[in-house]
Design an enzyme around this catalytic site. Structure first.
Site, short mmCIF file in Angstrom:
data_model
loop_
_atom_site.label_atom_id
_atom_site.label_comp_id
_atom_site.label_asym_id
_atom_site.label_seq_id
_atom_site.Cartn_x
_atom_site.Cartn_y
_atom_site.Cartn_z
N ASN A 223 2.50 1.56 4.59
CA ASN A 223 3.07 0.13 4.89
C ASN A 223 2.62 0.40 6.66
O ASN A 223 3.21 -0.41 7.76
CB ASN A 223 3.89 -0.06 4.74
CG ASN A 223 4.45 -1.68 5.64
OD1 ASN A 223 5.54 -2.34 5.96
ND2 ASN A 223 3.52 -2.78 5.75
N CYS B 178 -1.26 1.02 7.59
CA CYS B 178 -3.12 1.16 7.57
C CYS B 178 -2.94 -1.18 6.78
O CYS B 178 -3.50 -2.00 7.31
CB CYS B 178 -3.64 1.45 7.25
SG CYS B 178 -3.43 2.80 8.17
N ARG B 179 -3.44 -0.34 4.87
CA ARG B 179 -3.69 -1.80 5.12
C ARG B 179 -2.69 -2.67 4.70
O ARG B 179 -3.59 -4.10 4.09
CB ARG B 179 -4.48 -0.36 3.27
CG ARG B 179 -5.70 -0.43 3.39
CD ARG B 179 -5.54 0.63 2.01
NE ARG B 179 -4.41 1.80 1.78
CZ ARG B 179 -4.37 2.58 0.64
NH1 ARG B 179 -5.63 2.28 0.06
NH2 ARG B 179 -3.12 2.91 0.71
N SER B 180 -1.75 -3.15 3.79
CA SER B 180 -1.19 -3.77 3.82
C SER B 180 -0.71 -4.18 5.23
O SER B 180 -0.70 -6.05 4.41
CB SER B 180 0.31 -3.52 2.78
OG SER B 180 1.11 -2.62 3.14
N ASP C 299 -8.05 3.66 1.20
CA ASP C 299 -7.25 3.77 2.32
C ASP C 299 -8.25 4.54 3.18
O ASP C 299 -8.91 6.09 2.72
CB ASP C 299 -6.34 5.44 1.59
CG ASP C 299 -5.71 6.00 2.38
OD1 ASP C 299 -5.18 5.50 3.59
OD2 ASP C 299 -4.45 6.65 1.59
N CYS D 91 0.73 -1.24 0.19
CA CYS D 91 -0.06 0.15 -0.52
C CYS D 91 0.86 1.03 0.20
O CYS D 91 2.27 1.04 -0.07
CB CYS D 91 -1.56 0.21 1.25
SG CYS D 91 -0.33 -0.15 2.54
P1 4NP Z 1 -1.53 2.92 3.86
O1 4NP Z 1 -2.39 4.01 4.48
O2 4NP Z 1 -1.44 3.12 2.33
O3 4NP Z 1 -3.13 1.86 3.69
O4 4NP Z 1 -0.62 2.79 4.81
C1 4NP Z 1 -1.85 5.61 4.43
C2 4NP Z 1 -0.62 5.51 5.85
C3 4NP Z 1 -0.45 6.64 6.17
C4 4NP Z 1 -0.16 7.85 4.43
C5 4NP Z 1 -1.53 7.07 3.65
C6 4NP Z 1 -2.22 6.59 3.91
N1 4NP Z 1 0.12 8.54 5.28
O5 4NP Z 1 -0.32 9.60 4.47
O6 4NP Z 1 0.55 9.23 5.68
#
Ligand code: 4NP
Length: 159
Positions: free
Chosen positions: A14, A16-18, A127, A11
């Site tokens: 790294n 939240c989703r992955s 997201d 993702c």
């Molecule tokens: P992820 O979510 O891609 O599912 O881990 C996010 C985590 C952090 C950010 C964006 C999405 N960020 O902008 O910091």
């Protein structure tokens, strides 16, 4: 014993989703008695959260389903991942575009949208970072369902 099948979830951050996908899919693999045959990892296309634990909301949502992802730590995608992993499964179209650029240069495993293994009409795991707790439940539902399809695909590969 044959080499394990290696699965990488990707993702943006790294956190939240992955890592949620890694935890949910590891649970499915363990329940299927296939832990020895499938290796699982996750990473992010971005560098901002390297070394961090999963987002507290992701940890809590997973814990409510009996899945502990607290020990995972974020790392950034690297081009060698395309050589190492048999499945490189991304969460959204932006991740796909980013990894595909590397794949065009590097070759190796072609990245794919994880939800191609699910039956939902939705092809992206949204997201949840800037939303509320509900978003994390949606993430877990989508990845659980796609994870079952992925496991079936891997069983076919191993058969
Ligand atoms: P992820 O979510 O891609 O599912 O881990 C996010 C985590 C952090 C950010 C964006 C999405 N960020 O902008 O910091």
């Amino acid at each position: 014993m044959a080499d394990p099948v290696r699965v990488l979830f990707v993702c943006l951050g790294n956190i939240c989703r992955s890592p949620s996908a890694e935890g949910v899919f590891r649970t499915l693999v363990e329940q299927a008695g296939m832990a020895e045959q499938v290796e699982i990892d996750s990473c992010g296309t971005g560098h901002w959260h390297i070394g961090k634990s999963p987002d507290a909301r992701a940890q809590e949502a997973a814990q409510r389903r009996g899945i502990d992802i607290s020990g995972l730590r974020a790392r950034q995608f690297s081009p060698e991942d395309l050589d190492r992993f048999d499945y490189v499964l991304v969460m959204d179209h932006q991740n796909l575009a980013d990894i595909r650029d590397v794949w065009h240069q590097n070759g190796g495993t072609r990245p794919a949208l994880f939800l191609e293994y699910g039956s939902s009409l939705q092809d992206e795991v949204p997201d949840p970072y800037y939303g509320g707790a509900d978003g994390f439940e949606v993430v877990l539902d989508l990845i659980h369902e796609a994870g079952e399809g992925l496991l079936a695909d891997i069983r076919g590969r191993l058969a």
